[in-house]
Write a protein that holds these residues in place. Structure first.
Motif, PDB file in Angstrom:
ATOM      1  N   LEU A  19      61.943 101.522  14.996  1.00  0.00           N
ATOM      2  CA  LEU A  19      62.604 100.247  15.248  1.00  0.00           C
ATOM      3  C   LEU A  19      61.886  99.423  16.318  1.00  0.00           C
ATOM      4  N   SER A  20      60.821  99.972  16.881  1.00  0.00           N
ATOM      5  CA  SER A  20      60.177  99.265  17.993  1.00  0.00           C
ATOM      6  C   SER A  20      58.663  99.422  17.932  1.00  0.00           C
ATOM      7  N   LEU A  21      58.104 100.213  18.842  1.00  0.00           N
ATOM      8  CA  LEU A  21      56.656 100.269  18.994  1.00  0.00           C
ATOM      9  C   LEU A  21      55.970 101.064  17.891  1.00  0.00           C
ATOM     10  N   GLY A  22      56.678 101.973  17.255  1.00  0.00           N
ATOM     11  CA  GLY A  22      56.098 102.667  16.107  1.00  0.00           C
ATOM     12  C   GLY A  22      55.851 101.714  14.956  1.00  0.00           C
ATOM     13  N   ALA A  23      56.809 100.817  14.720  1.00  0.00           N
ATOM     14  CA  ALA A  23      56.609  99.797  13.691  1.00  0.00           C
ATOM     15  C   ALA A  23      55.438  98.894  14.062  1.00  0.00           C
ATOM     16  N   SER A  24      55.329  98.563  15.340  1.00  0.00           N
ATOM     17  CA  SER A  24      54.195  97.744  15.791  1.00  0.00           C
ATOM     18  C   SER A  24      52.874  98.466  15.536  1.00  0.00           C
ATOM     19  N   ALA A  25      52.879  99.797  15.680  1.00  0.00           N
ATOM     20  CA  ALA A  25      51.663 100.568  15.434  1.00  0.00           C
ATOM     21  C   ALA A  25      51.235 100.472  13.970  1.00  0.00           C
ATOM     22  N   VAL A  26      52.201 100.525  13.057  1.00  0.00           N
ATOM     23  CA  VAL A  26      51.889 100.409  11.632  1.00  0.00           C
ATOM     24  C   VAL A  26      51.275  99.047  11.333  1.00  0.00           C
ATOM     25  N   TRP A  27      51.927  97.982  11.802  1.00  0.00           N
ATOM     26  CA  TRP A  27      51.408  96.637  11.567  1.00  0.00           C
ATOM     27  C   TRP A  27      50.053  96.456  12.239  1.00  0.00           C
ATOM     28  N   SER A  28      49.866  97.065  13.394  1.00  0.00           N
ATOM     29  CA  SER A  28      48.611  96.951  14.116  1.00  0.00           C
ATOM     30  C   SER A  28      47.461  97.587  13.332  1.00  0.00           C
ATOM     31  N   LEU A  29      47.706  98.764  12.756  1.00  0.00           N
ATOM     32  CA  LEU A  29      46.668  99.418  11.958  1.00  0.00           C
ATOM     33  C   LEU A  29      46.316  98.589  10.724  1.00  0.00           C
ATOM     34  N   LEU A  30      47.340  98.031  10.082  1.00  0.00           N
ATOM     35  CA  LEU A  30      47.078  97.183   8.918  1.00  0.00           C
ATOM     36  C   LEU A  30      46.273  95.945   9.323  1.00  0.00           C
ATOM     37  N   SER A  31      46.599  95.389  10.475  1.00  0.00           N
ATOM     38  CA  SER A  31      45.856  94.227  10.968  1.00  0.00           C
ATOM     39  C   SER A  31      44.403  94.592  11.234  1.00  0.00           C
ATOM     40  N   GLN A  65      61.060  81.354  21.453  1.00  0.00           N
ATOM     41  CA  GLN A  65      60.397  82.215  22.433  1.00  0.00           C
ATOM     42  C   GLN A  65      61.405  83.081  23.181  1.00  0.00           C
ATOM     43  N   LEU A  66      62.515  82.499  23.592  1.00  0.00           N
ATOM     44  CA  LEU A  66      63.535  83.251  24.321  1.00  0.00           C
ATOM     45  C   LEU A  66      64.200  84.291  23.422  1.00  0.00           C
ATOM     46  N   ALA A  67      64.387  83.956  22.146  1.00  0.00           N
ATOM     47  CA  ALA A  67      64.949  84.921  21.213  1.00  0.00           C
ATOM     48  C   ALA A  67      63.999  86.101  21.022  1.00  0.00           C
ATOM     49  N   ASP A  68      62.708  85.817  20.922  1.00  0.00           N
ATOM     50  CA  ASP A  68      61.713  86.889  20.796  1.00  0.00           C
ATOM     51  C   ASP A  68      61.785  87.845  21.982  1.00  0.00           C
ATOM     52  N   VAL A  69      61.840  87.284  23.180  1.00  0.00           N
ATOM     53  CA  VAL A  69      61.885  88.102  24.386  1.00  0.00           C
ATOM     54  C   VAL A  69      63.165  88.932  24.431  1.00  0.00           C
ATOM     55  N   THR A  70      64.290  88.301  24.139  1.00  0.00           N
ATOM     56  CA  THR A  70      65.578  88.980  24.234  1.00  0.00           C
ATOM     57  C   THR A  70      65.718  90.099  23.197  1.00  0.00           C
ATOM     58  N   LEU A  71      65.395  89.803  21.949  1.00  0.00           N
ATOM     59  CA  LEU A  71      65.564  90.799  20.892  1.00  0.00           C
ATOM     60  C   LEU A  71      64.609  91.971  21.056  1.00  0.00           C
ATOM     61  N   ALA A  72      63.460  91.734  21.650  1.00  0.00           N
ATOM     62  CA  ALA A  72      62.503  92.821  21.865  1.00  0.00           C
ATOM     63  C   ALA A  72      63.006  93.836  22.886  1.00  0.00           C
ATOM     64  N   LEU A  73      64.013  93.466  23.670  1.00  0.00           N
ATOM     65  CA  LEU A  73      64.573  94.384  24.661  1.00  0.00           C
ATOM     66  C   LEU A  73      65.677  95.266  24.098  1.00  0.00           C
ATOM     67  N   VAL A  74      66.103  95.018  22.869  1.00  0.00           N
ATOM     68  CA  VAL A  74      67.160  95.838  22.267  1.00  0.00           C
ATOM     69  C   VAL A  74      66.760  97.305  22.184  1.00  0.00           C
ATOM     70  N   PRO A  75      65.523  97.654  21.773  1.00  0.00           N
ATOM     71  CA  PRO A  75      65.147  99.074  21.773  1.00  0.00           C
ATOM     72  C   PRO A  75      65.217  99.721  23.160  1.00  0.00           C
ATOM     73  N   VAL A  76      64.993  98.952  24.209  1.00  0.00           N
ATOM     74  CA  VAL A  76      65.134  99.482  25.562  1.00  0.00           C
ATOM     75  C   VAL A  76      66.582  99.887  25.808  1.00  0.00           C
ATOM     76  N   LEU A  77      67.510  99.005  25.443  1.00  0.00           N
ATOM     77  CA  LEU A  77      68.928  99.306  25.608  1.00  0.00           C
ATOM     78  C   LEU A  77      69.343 100.475  24.732  1.00  0.00           C
ATOM     79  N   LEU A  78      68.790 100.548  23.528  1.00  0.00           N
ATOM     80  CA  LEU A  78      69.100 101.663  22.634  1.00  0.00           C
ATOM     81  C   LEU A  78      68.639 102.982  23.242  1.00  0.00           C
ATOM     82  N   ALA A  79      67.413 103.001  23.760  1.00  0.00           N
ATOM     83  CA  ALA A  79      66.886 104.230  24.366  1.00  0.00           C
ATOM     84  C   ALA A  79      67.759 104.673  25.546  1.00  0.00           C
ATOM     85  N   LEU A  80      68.133 103.731  26.401  1.00  0.00           N
ATOM     86  CA  LEU A  80      68.989 104.071  27.541  1.00  0.00           C
ATOM     87  C   LEU A  80      70.363 104.550  27.081  1.00  0.00           C
ATOM     88  N   HIS A  81      70.892 103.919  26.035  1.00  0.00           N
ATOM     89  CA  HIS A  81      72.186 104.333  25.489  1.00  0.00           C
ATOM     90  C   HIS A  81      72.128 105.766  24.964  1.00  0.00           C
TER      91      HIS A  81
END
Length: 274
Positions: A19-31, A65-81
């Motif tokens: 849901l977060s950086l692992g997905a970014s890793a997949v897209w990054s490799l494809l890029s 831009q603010l939505a991008d920043v805010t939504l990207a922090l949801v995995p942080v809250l999930l991990a802490l939860h």
């Protein structure tokens, strides 16, 4: 701990990464594959970051831009939860040893998860000094690695800031820097180090795997970005095993991104080698 318990912990980490950086890793490799198979060499291609969504409508662009920043922090809250649901944490041991489960009554096990990983303001001066030293230790050789990799056609040209000339550009770049730091250091270090340690992984394994994942989701920049971020992950992971505090890592990461983003926005038109 049973095999089922370990499997549950590892499954949880895969889902959080998915849901977060692992997905970014997949897209990054494809890029990276797309760029390697393009006609132009890597060094002739540009990787644009922090781009405008609707440049002709600044206020809507700001909302994006603010939505991008805010939504990207949801995995942080999930991990802490998820960590808050634990009866007690696993603390990574010395290098080469598995983490050891401790009981809820242990002195260092008390408190909410952000305190357990040192994500707090209890040591502001020390964290700022340590973070600044880390940023210098990473940023100076990192710039040399980037320039060298680009000269060897192992990296794209990176344009870290591509927002229009608006009053909110610099504040948004700073917010993006803080968001990147919190997401990467809380998830990749504070959360994963505890979960993988609980699953019985040795500290060396935890540090190395976390660093490799960090490098992978930066591979869109080219091989230089991958190598540089693996090295960064190894250093930050080692520091965390010594200090048990994420805050200096967040400070260092924030400073690195602020310098890269804001510095590029200010100097790009004045310095040719950027």
């Amino acid at each position: 701990m049973t095999t089922t318990d370990r499997r549950t912990l590892l499954t949880e980490t895969v889902l959080v990464l998915g849901l977060s950086l692992g997905a970014s890793a997949v897209w990054s490799l494809l890029s990276l594959v797309r760029k390697l198979t393009a006609e132009a060499p890597l060094s002739a291609q540009t990787t644009a970051m922090n781009t405008s969504r609707v440049p002709d409508r600044p206020w809507l662009d700001l909302a994006y831009q603010l939505a991008d920043v805010t939504l990207a922090l949801v995995p942080v809250l999930l991990a802490l939860h998820l960590l808050a649901r634990d009866p007690g944490p696993a603390v990574p041991g010395a290098l080469g040893t598995p983490g050891t489960l401790v009981t809820p009554g242990a002195a260092h096990a008390a408190g909410p998860p952000h305190r357990l990983m040192g994500l707090d303001l209890t040591r502001p001066t020390r964290d700022l000094l340590h973070g600044t030293a880390l940023a210098a230790a990473i940023g100076i050789p990192g710039l040399g690695l980037y320039l060298g990799a680009r000269a060897l056609d192992l990296s794209t040209t990176i344009a870290p800031a591509n927002l229009p000339q608006v009053w909110w550009a610099v504040p948004v770049l700073v917010l993006a820097s803080v968001q990147n730091a919190l997401l990467e250091e809380v998830v990749m270090v504070g959360y994963l180090f505890r979960r993988w340690s609980q699953a019985g992984w040795s500290t060396v394994t935890v540090v190395v795997v976390s660093a490799l994942v960090r490098g992978t989701y930066h591979a869109y920049q080219g091989f230089g970005g991958f190598v540089g971020n693996v090295a960064m992950g190894l250093l930050l992971g080692w520091v965390y095993t010594r200090t048990r505090r994420v805050m200096p890592l967040v400070v260092a990461h924030t400073l690195l991104d602020v310098v890269a983003f804001v510095g590029y926005a200010v100097l790009a038109d004045r310095v040719g080698w950027l």
